[in-house]
Design an enzyme around this catalytic site. Structure first.
Site, PDB file in Angstrom:
ATOM      1  N   GLY A  18       1.485  -1.294  -0.033  1.00  0.00           N
ATOM      2  CA  GLY A  18       0.330   0.113  -0.090  1.00  0.00           C
ATOM      3  C   GLY A  18       0.892   1.254   0.256  1.00  0.00           C
ATOM      4  O   GLY A  18       1.822   1.036  -0.165  1.00  0.00           O
ATOM      5  N   CYS A  48       3.514  -6.040  -2.078  1.00  0.00           N
ATOM      6  CA  CYS A  48       3.218  -5.184  -3.252  1.00  0.00           C
ATOM      7  C   CYS A  48       4.038  -4.233  -3.386  1.00  0.00           C
ATOM      8  O   CYS A  48       5.132  -4.096  -4.159  1.00  0.00           O
ATOM      9  CB  CYS A  48       2.097  -4.854  -2.434  1.00  0.00           C
ATOM     10  SG  CYS A  48       0.362  -3.706  -3.200  1.00  0.00           S
TER      11      CYS A  48
END
Length: 122
Positions: A18, A48
């Site tokens: 994120g 991520c």
């Protein structure tokens, strides 16, 4: 707070994705944790955008890893080898395991737990 962490008591470090890595990579304490982990081969999992912290720490030269697809240029500029991976796949390189998106959590955590199991002494 990162102030009270005793790094020698940690058996692994998980770096979430994120937007958090964008800011955490500016924190010297976070970068010190990454350097410690790489110097002592402590397992690290990153998912991520988590590899942004590894890029900022300068520890990716010659390492094969994945991350969110937009991470490819950063990883390569930092000397890492970006590997495209399926959303549900994890990429393992030594004590570093990475995945592309939240859908990779099962594979990432399976590898990470396995790495921790090989280093933890009870």
């Amino acid at each position: 707070s990162l102030e009270g962490i005793r790094l020698q008591d940690c058996c692994g470090f998980y770096i979430g994705g994120g937007r958090a890595p964008e800011y955490l990579r500016l924190n010297k304490s976070v970068l010190n944790i990454v350097h410690y982990a790489f110097n002592f081969s402590v397992p690290i999992a990153a998912i991520c955008h988590g590899p942004q912290i590894l890029v900022a720490a300068g520890v990716l030269k010659g390492r094969t890893l994945t991350g969110y697809f937009t991470m490819k240029p950063e990883i390569e500029l930092a000397g890492g080898i970006y590997r495209s991976a399926a959303d549900d796949e994890a990429v393992l390189d030594g004590h570093l395991v990475t995945a592309t998106t939240w859908m990779g959590h099962p594979a990432l955590l399976r590898q990470f737990i396995s790495l921790i199991g090989t280093t933890v002494q009870i």
